[in-house]
Design a protein around this motif. Structure first.
Motif, PDB file in Angstrom:
ATOM      1  N   LYS A 249      33.149  15.358  55.948  1.00 59.27           N
ATOM      2  CA  LYS A 249      31.721  15.399  56.234  1.00 59.27           C
ATOM      3  C   LYS A 249      31.133  14.016  56.520  1.00 59.27           C
ATOM      4  O   LYS A 249      30.102  13.895  57.173  1.00 59.27           O
ATOM      5  N   ARG A 250      31.797  12.972  56.037  1.00 57.19           N
ATOM      6  CA  ARG A 250      31.321  11.617  56.293  1.00 57.19           C
ATOM      7  C   ARG A 250      31.198  11.327  57.792  1.00 57.19           C
ATOM      8  O   ARG A 250      30.326  10.572  58.220  1.00 57.19           O
ATOM      9  N   VAL A 251      32.089  11.915  58.597  1.00 53.61           N
ATOM     10  CA  VAL A 251      32.061  11.700  60.046  1.00 53.61           C
ATOM     11  C   VAL A 251      31.823  13.019  60.788  1.00 53.61           C
ATOM     12  O   VAL A 251      32.104  13.122  61.977  1.00 53.61           O
ATOM     13  N   ASN A 252      31.319  14.000  60.066  1.00 51.11           N
ATOM     14  CA  ASN A 252      31.171  15.344  60.618  1.00 51.11           C
ATOM     15  C   ASN A 252      29.766  15.861  60.287  1.00 51.11           C
ATOM     16  O   ASN A 252      29.598  16.796  59.496  1.00 51.11           O
ATOM     17  N   PRO A 253      28.722  15.261  60.883  1.00 52.64           N
ATOM     18  CA  PRO A 253      27.349  15.584  60.492  1.00 52.64           C
ATOM     19  C   PRO A 253      26.954  17.035  60.760  1.00 52.64           C
ATOM     20  O   PRO A 253      26.073  17.575  60.087  1.00 52.64           O
ATOM     21  N   TYR A 254      27.591  17.678  61.738  1.00 45.62           N
ATOM     22  CA  TYR A 254      27.290  19.078  62.040  1.00 45.62           C
ATOM     23  C   TYR A 254      28.355  19.979  61.425  1.00 45.62           C
ATOM     24  O   TYR A 254      28.902  20.882  62.057  1.00 45.62           O
ATOM     25  N   PHE A 255      28.609  19.723  60.163  1.00 47.30           N
ATOM     26  CA  PHE A 255      29.661  20.367  59.394  1.00 47.30           C
ATOM     27  C   PHE A 255      29.522  21.896  59.414  1.00 47.30           C
ATOM     28  O   PHE A 255      30.463  22.614  59.731  1.00 47.30           O
ATOM     29  N   ASP A 256      28.341  22.380  59.074  1.00 50.58           N
ATOM     30  CA  ASP A 256      28.115  23.828  59.011  1.00 50.58           C
ATOM     31  C   ASP A 256      28.335  24.500  60.362  1.00 50.58           C
ATOM     32  O   ASP A 256      28.973  25.558  60.456  1.00 50.58           O
ATOM     33  N   GLN A 257      27.786  23.868  61.406  1.00 51.36           N
ATOM     34  CA  GLN A 257      27.918  24.437  62.751  1.00 51.36           C
ATOM     35  C   GLN A 257      29.371  24.450  63.204  1.00 51.36           C
ATOM     36  O   GLN A 257      29.828  25.395  63.857  1.00 51.36           O
ATOM     37  N   ALA A 258      30.097  23.371  62.864  1.00 49.98           N
ATOM     38  CA  ALA A 258      31.511  23.297  63.236  1.00 49.98           C
ATOM     39  C   ALA A 258      32.298  24.420  62.578  1.00 49.98           C
ATOM     40  O   ALA A 258      33.146  25.069  63.211  1.00 49.98           O
ATOM     41  N   LEU A 259      32.010  24.681  61.302  1.00 49.05           N
ATOM     42  CA  LEU A 259      32.711  25.745  60.596  1.00 49.05           C
ATOM     43  C   LEU A 259      32.384  27.111  61.202  1.00 49.05           C
ATOM     44  O   LEU A 259      33.281  27.942  61.409  1.00 49.05           O
ATOM     45  N   SER A 260      31.118  27.346  61.521  1.00 48.25           N
ATOM     46  CA  SER A 260      30.721  28.613  62.141  1.00 48.25           C
ATOM     47  C   SER A 260      31.449  28.833  63.460  1.00 48.25           C
ATOM     48  O   SER A 260      31.933  29.929  63.747  1.00 48.25           O
ATOM     49  N   THR A 261      31.527  27.782  64.254  1.00 47.17           N
ATOM     50  CA  THR A 261      32.201  27.885  65.562  1.00 47.17           C
ATOM     51  C   THR A 261      33.685  28.184  65.393  1.00 47.17           C
ATOM     52  O   THR A 261      34.248  29.034  66.098  1.00 47.17           O
ATOM     53  N   LEU A 262      34.319  27.517  64.438  1.00 49.94           N
ATOM     54  CA  LEU A 262      35.756  27.711  64.230  1.00 49.94           C
ATOM     55  C   LEU A 262      36.081  29.098  63.686  1.00 49.94           C
ATOM     56  O   LEU A 262      37.181  29.626  63.913  1.00 49.94           O
ATOM     57  N   LEU A 263      35.136  29.698  62.980  1.00 48.29           N
ATOM     58  CA  LEU A 263      35.363  31.022  62.407  1.00 48.29           C
ATOM     59  C   LEU A 263      35.148  32.148  63.407  1.00 48.29           C
ATOM     60  O   LEU A 263      35.539  33.288  63.159  1.00 48.29           O
ATOM     61  N   LYS A 264      34.532  31.856  64.538  1.00 45.12           N
ATOM     62  CA  LYS A 264      34.291  32.885  65.548  1.00 45.12           C
ATOM     63  C   LYS A 264      35.612  33.434  66.075  1.00 45.12           C
ATOM     64  O   LYS A 264      36.560  32.688  66.305  1.00 45.12           O
ATOM     65  N   GLY A 265      35.631  34.733  66.276  1.00 45.41           N
ATOM     66  CA  GLY A 265      36.850  35.355  66.782  1.00 45.41           C
ATOM     67  C   GLY A 265      37.797  35.771  65.685  1.00 45.41           C
ATOM     68  O   GLY A 265      38.855  36.335  65.945  1.00 45.41           O
ATOM     69  N   GLY A 266      37.427  35.477  64.433  1.00 40.56           N
ATOM     70  CA  GLY A 266      38.307  35.846  63.327  1.00 40.56           C
ATOM     71  C   GLY A 266      37.849  37.082  62.584  1.00 40.56           C
ATOM     72  O   GLY A 266      38.195  37.286  61.426  1.00 40.56           O
ATOM     73  N   GLU A 267      37.048  37.896  63.255  1.00 39.51           N
ATOM     74  CA  GLU A 267      36.499  39.094  62.606  1.00 39.51           C
ATOM     75  C   GLU A 267      37.432  40.302  62.720  1.00 39.51           C
ATOM     76  O   GLU A 267      37.046  41.414  62.380  1.00 39.51           O
ATOM     77  N   ASP A 268      38.638  40.091  63.202  1.00 44.12           N
ATOM     78  CA  ASP A 268      39.548  41.215  63.452  1.00 44.12           C
ATOM     79  C   ASP A 268      40.468  41.499  62.276  1.00 44.12           C
ATOM     80  O   ASP A 268      41.517  42.125  62.425  1.00 44.12           O
ATOM     81  N   GLY A 269      40.108  41.033  61.095  1.00 49.71           N
ATOM     82  CA  GLY A 269      40.914  41.311  59.919  1.00 49.71           C
ATOM     83  C   GLY A 269      41.929  40.240  59.582  1.00 49.71           C
ATOM     84  O   GLY A 269      42.624  40.356  58.570  1.00 49.71           O
ATOM     85  N   ARG A 270      42.024  39.209  60.381  1.00 50.46           N
ATOM     86  CA  ARG A 270      42.978  38.143  60.077  1.00 50.46           C
ATOM     87  C   ARG A 270      42.547  37.367  58.834  1.00 50.46           C
ATOM     88  O   ARG A 270      41.367  37.264  58.527  1.00 50.46           O
ATOM     89  N   PHE A 271      43.518  36.807  58.143  1.00 48.60           N
ATOM     90  CA  PHE A 271      43.261  36.041  56.918  1.00 48.60           C
ATOM     91  C   PHE A 271      42.853  34.619  57.299  1.00 48.60           C
ATOM     92  O   PHE A 271      43.572  33.927  58.012  1.00 48.60           O
ATOM     93  N   ARG A 272      41.688  34.160  56.807  1.00 47.81           N
ATOM     94  CA  ARG A 272      41.131  32.876  57.217  1.00 47.81           C
ATOM     95  C   ARG A 272      41.238  31.853  56.090  1.00 47.81           C
ATOM     96  O   ARG A 272      40.611  31.983  55.045  1.00 47.81           O
ATOM     97  N   LEU A 273      42.043  30.855  56.340  1.00 44.39           N
ATOM     98  CA  LEU A 273      42.331  29.808  55.365  1.00 44.39           C
ATOM     99  C   LEU A 273      41.682  28.505  55.840  1.00 44.39           C
ATOM    100  O   LEU A 273      41.834  28.125  57.000  1.00 44.39           O
ATOM    101  N   LEU A 274      40.954  27.836  54.966  1.00 42.70           N
ATOM    102  CA  LEU A 274      40.242  26.605  55.314  1.00 42.70           C
ATOM    103  C   LEU A 274      40.830  25.407  54.596  1.00 42.70           C
ATOM    104  O   LEU A 274      41.052  25.438  53.382  1.00 42.70           O
ATOM    105  N   LEU A 275      41.066  24.325  55.346  1.00 41.86           N
ATOM    106  CA  LEU A 275      41.427  23.034  54.768  1.00 41.86           C
ATOM    107  C   LEU A 275      40.230  22.110  54.909  1.00 41.86           C
ATOM    108  O   LEU A 275      39.725  21.893  56.010  1.00 41.86           O
TER     109      LEU A 275
END
Length: 278
Positions: free
Chosen positions: A157-183
């Motif tokens: 987050k120190r270099v990622n000011p749009y942290f929330d938006q980035a996470l939302s964008t990366l999660l798009k397309g994962g609504e098909d039941g796939r398992f979503r793991l975050l690092l």
């Protein structure tokens, strides 16, 4: 007087031995995770490495790599602070990485220290050359037995000011039941991970609270302050679980108390129950 000197010397030696063990007595914490796990990833093992901070465990990280190898992980996830901004040594970090990639595929996201060190670009170049998948606001897909696991990585987050938006964008397309793991490096953002619908998050940064007291827990963690909430173990809310590693190394404060360096091994289970491996 001689008795007092002997007693004092023994006290010093015992204290030194205790501090050495607390800072070097590497341990492996094993847990199972069941919720939302697809059948295709039953018994899939994820080993987490966090906050190495340039610490060495034996020559060329031999003790660390042996511990990881014996755990037989399917993948290794690194959740930031491989190096320390106060004593940066890329070779110490890469000694671990070069050995780890021979054990299992390695996935990496940055912590704050990489960016504060001034060596982030050189480090990521060397990681990529070694075969590590660097996930700085990126994602990777793993297929197994007909099911899909999606690994999402967020830059610190120190270099990622749009942290929330980035996470939302990366999660798009994962609504098909796939398992979503975050690092992600930061455990204090657990509320965000829950709101976004992450299934399982791996974090570090808290160093276990550095000093751990009986019945109280960790004393201090970056970005959480004194008596922090998220320091070690698994936290669950709604549809999300977050793993917080106590990490391996130290930074500004040089010692750990009742807080030995930790690797975490999570085994995914498709059964609908929760238990801990003893």
């Amino acid at each position: 007087m001689k008795y007092l000197k002997t007693k004092f010397a023994c006290t010093i030696l015992c204290t030194a031995g205790f501090l050495y063990w607390q800072n070097n007595g590497l341990m492996l914490t094993k847990k199972c995770h069941y919720k939302n796990v697809p059948k295709g990833f039953n018994d899939y093992k994820i080993l987490q490495v966090s906050d190495l901070q340039n610490k060495a465990f034996g020559n060329n990280q031999a003790r660390l790599l042996s511990k990881i190898r014996n755990a037989t992980p399917d993948i290794i996830v690194v959740t930031g602070d491989l190096i320390d901004r106060n004593r940066t040594n890329l070779d110490t970090a890469m000694a671990f990485v070069d050995g780890a990639v021979d054990i299992a595929p390695v996935y990496y996201v940055s912590g704050n220290h990489e960016h504060q060190s001034g060596y982030f670009e050189e480090l990521t170049e060397r990681l990529t050359q070694a075969g590590v998948t660097v996930l700085e606001n990126g994602k990777s897909i793993i297929k197994r037995n007909g099911d899909t696991l999606e690994i999402i990585g967020l830059a610190d987050k120190r270099v990622n000011p749009y942290f929330d938006q980035a996470l939302s964008t990366l999660l798009k397309g994962g609504e098909d039941g796939r398992f979503r793991l975050l690092l992600c490096h930061r455990p204090e953002l657990f509320k965000t991970y829950v709101e976004k619908g992450v299934h399982l998050a791996f974090t570090g940064h808290a160093h276990g609270g550095q000093i751990r007291l009986p019945f109280i827990g960790g004393v201090f963690a970056p970005n959480q302050g004194f008596f922090p909430t998220y320091t070690t173990g698994v936290y669950e809310k709604a549809n999300t679980a977050m793993v917080v590693s106590r990490g391996l190394g130290n930074s500004t404060f040089p010692f750990r108390f009742f807080n030995r360096p930790e690797l975490v091994l999570i085994t995914l289970k498709s059964e609908n129950k929760v238990e801990e491996i003893i």
